[in-house]
Design an enzyme around this catalytic site. Structure first.
Site, PDB file in Angstrom:
ATOM      1  N   GLY A 140      71.325   8.116  -4.682  1.00  0.00           N
ATOM      2  CA  GLY A 140      70.632   8.132  -3.391  1.00  0.00           C
ATOM      3  C   GLY A 140      69.476   7.149  -3.343  1.00  0.00           C
ATOM      4  N   ALA A 141      69.557   6.069  -4.125  1.00  0.00           N
ATOM      5  CA  ALA A 141      68.442   5.115  -4.192  1.00  0.00           C
ATOM      6  C   ALA A 141      68.768   3.798  -3.494  1.00  0.00           C
ATOM      7  CB  ALA A 141      68.070   4.862  -5.645  1.00  0.00           C
ATOM      8  N   GLY A 142      69.891   3.747  -2.798  1.00  0.00           N
ATOM      9  CA  GLY A 142      70.250   2.512  -2.097  1.00  0.00           C
ATOM     10  C   GLY A 142      71.014   1.541  -2.980  1.00  0.00           C
ATOM     11  N   LEU A 143      71.549   2.042  -4.104  1.00  0.00           N
ATOM     12  CA  LEU A 143      72.321   1.170  -5.008  1.00  0.00           C
ATOM     13  C   LEU A 143      73.809   1.504  -4.916  1.00  0.00           C
ATOM     14  CD1 LEU A 143      69.895   1.159  -8.064  1.00  0.00           C
ATOM     15  CD2 LEU A 143      70.041  -0.476  -6.177  1.00  0.00           C
ATOM     16  N   SER A 144      74.168   2.152  -3.838  1.00  0.00           N
ATOM     17  CA  SER A 144      75.565   2.471  -3.554  1.00  0.00           C
ATOM     18  C   SER A 144      76.203   3.384  -4.584  1.00  0.00           C
ATOM     19  CB  SER A 144      76.380   1.186  -3.405  1.00  0.00           C
ATOM     20  OG  SER A 144      77.525   1.475  -2.690  1.00  0.00           O
ATOM     21  N   SER A 145      75.472   4.433  -4.934  1.00  0.00           N
ATOM     22  CA  SER A 145      76.092   5.425  -5.810  1.00  0.00           C
ATOM     23  C   SER A 145      77.329   6.007  -5.130  1.00  0.00           C
ATOM     24  CB  SER A 145      75.094   6.529  -6.169  1.00  0.00           C
ATOM     25  OG  SER A 145      74.460   7.025  -5.017  1.00  0.00           O
ATOM     26  N   ASP A 190      79.901  -1.876   0.886  1.00  0.00           N
ATOM     27  CA  ASP A 190      79.750  -1.262  -0.433  1.00  0.00           C
ATOM     28  C   ASP A 190      81.062  -1.152  -1.210  1.00  0.00           C
ATOM     29  OD1 ASP A 190      77.151  -1.211   0.289  1.00  0.00           O
ATOM     30  OD2 ASP A 190      77.057   0.922   0.716  1.00  0.00           O
TER      31      ASP A 190
HETATM   32  C1  GLA Z   1      74.114   1.310   3.512  1.00  0.00           C
HETATM   33  C2  GLA Z   1      75.561   1.271   4.011  1.00  0.00           C
HETATM   34  C3  GLA Z   1      76.107  -0.149   3.982  1.00  0.00           C
HETATM   35  C4  GLA Z   1      75.168  -1.119   4.688  1.00  0.00           C
HETATM   36  C5  GLA Z   1      73.736  -0.955   4.151  1.00  0.00           C
HETATM   37  C6  GLA Z   1      72.716  -1.777   4.917  1.00  0.00           C
HETATM   38  O1  GLA Z   1      74.068   1.011   2.154  1.00  0.00           O
HETATM   39  O2  GLA Z   1      76.374   2.101   3.216  1.00  0.00           O
HETATM   40  O3  GLA Z   1      77.393  -0.154   4.576  1.00  0.00           O
HETATM   41  O4  GLA Z   1      75.212  -0.942   6.075  1.00  0.00           O
HETATM   42  O5  GLA Z   1      73.316   0.390   4.217  1.00  0.00           O
HETATM   43  O6  GLA Z   1      72.914  -3.147   4.728  1.00  0.00           O
END
Ligand code: GLA
Length: 405
Positions: A140-145, A190
């Site tokens: 949940g840190a914006g690293l696409s877990s 992602d």
């Molecule tokens: C999240 C979403 C992505 C993208 C980013 C913002 O990570 O899952 O699809 O939209 O935000 O760039």
């Protein structure tokens, strides 16, 4: 790349730990297979994927590790090292609606694969499985877990079921799981970023037609670090879906003035300005971010290909300002990290990454800027927020793979 602080766990140790936990959870015996799927950090193209724009993600050498064993019935048992308990479902009776637990991500993928007839192997054997999820990616840190889990699940399940492992099949399963089952209106970036990752490269993905190419990263030009603000994005889903809805409303209002445009990415900046009254102040800000980010992302590609790390870094920083002021997805913690990092000699640029509303910032720095920056960030952040941010360095990683058992 990568001299900033934060020890990188040794993969063999992670696998061994997962093996022991797997046996403790599901019982001893052989037949356990191990898989890895990376997380990602997006360097440029913020909030462009669902607007049809270009993005520049890099896969990390951190991600989801999963251990898996076939069963001789049709039961699927899911467990995670970060969460107690085991979730059990039958392949013929998968839940129709999300349960609100972490397991929704793998369950959404499972549903997609089952509905598309990919759950049994070619000999028609039972498709039951035991799966344990672990890893070294902050959640949940914006690293696409989430894509790391969904793409990793698709990759591992297809392999276990002896189905062809086509990255596009894994991407479709991941997107369907997250959009239709979990309920996040995410763009395509992602799953593409993690499924198609190539070590030493970033992925240039044009989200209008999903065309892509790998662009080499020169480790002598800059290093990349990720700083976790420690503000969880867990409650951010509503804000994210709201931005998606605002962009689609902005596009609807701009369409009459840009009849050729297929998505917001196609609308020229002059048209956005000329239509300010039709948009109103809020949608005008959102559209300004999108069209300016499209221009910055193309400029960043040129800078990267020309080896101009300073120009690349300046664009990264300009993106943060647009995300803060026009798209309004930053937080005081992320702004502080970006400000502190940018004041440090050798730092070329910094911005929040991922959706925002918390999570991580990414820092682009001259190689060797490393340790001093990590200390400065820790001191400055602690003075303002009373706690230390986690700083990760990383090497760009490859895509999903099976590990030696
Ligand atoms: C999240 C979403 C992505 C993208 C980013 C913002 O990570 O899952 O699809 O939209 O935000 O760039």
């Amino acid at each position: 790349m990568g001299s900033l602080g934060g020890a990188r766990e040794h993969e063999a140790g992670l696998v061994e730990d997962l093996r022991q936990r797997f046996h403790a959870t599901f019982g001893d015996g052989g037949g356990v297979r191990f898989f890895f799927c990376p997380g990602r950090v997006n360097l440029m193209g913020a909030h462009l994927d669902y607007n049809g724009g270009p993005v520049m993600p890099v896969a990390l050498d951190r991600g989801t590790y999963l251990a898996l064993r076939r069963r001789d019935d049709d039961r699927v048992l899911l467990a995670a090292t970060l969460s107690g308990g085991t979730i059990e479902v039958g392949l013929a009776e998968l839940p129709a609606v999300a349960t609100g637990s972490w397991a929704d991500y793998p369950l959404g993928v499972l549903r997609h694969l089952v509905h598309h007839g990919r759950a049994l192997d070619a000999r028609g054997n039972a498709g039951g499985l035991e799966v344990l999820y672990g890893g070294n990616l902050p959640i949940g840190a914006g690293l696409s877990s989430s894509a790391s889990i969904t793409v990793g699940t698709a990759f591992a399940l297809l392999t276990a079921w002896q189905r062809p492992v086509d990255p596009l099949v894994a991407i479709r399963a991941a997107l369907s799981g997250e959009r239709e089952f979990v309920g996040v209106k995410c763009g395509i970036m992602d799953p593409y970023a993690v499924a198609l990752a190539r070590r030493g490269n970033l992925l240039w993905l044009d989200c209008r037609d999903a065309s892509y190419e790998h662009l080499p990263l020169d480790p002598s030009a800059f290093e990349i670090a990720v700083v976790d603000s420690g503000v969880s994005r867990a409650l951010a889903r509503g804000h994210f879906n709201e931005r998606v809805a605002q962009c689609s409303e902005a596009f609807e209002r701009l369409r009459p003035a840009a009849p050729e445009a297929r998505c917001l990415r196609d609308v020229p900046a002059e048209v956005v300005e000329a239509e300010a009254a039709a948009l109103g102040p809020l949608l005008l800000k959102r559209a300004r971010h999108v069209v300016s980010e499209v221009a910055r992302t193309f400029a960043a590609r040129d800078a990267l290909l020309a080896g101009d790390a300073s120009a690349f870094g300046a664009l990264v920083s300009a993106t943060h300002e647009s995300l803060r002021d026009q798209y309004e997805v930053s937080t005081p913690e992320l702004d502080a990290i970006v400000e502190l990092a940018r004041a440090w000699p050798g730092v070329l640029g910094a911005r929040l990454t991922g959706a925002g509303f918390g999570g991580c910032a990414v820092v682009i720095a001259r190689p060797g800027t490393g340790v001093g920056l990590a200390d400065a960030l820790a001191r400055g952040f602690q003075a303002r927020f009373g706690r230390m941010p986690a700083v990760y360095s990383f090497q760009s990683g490859g895509g999903p793979r099976e590990l030696a058992a």
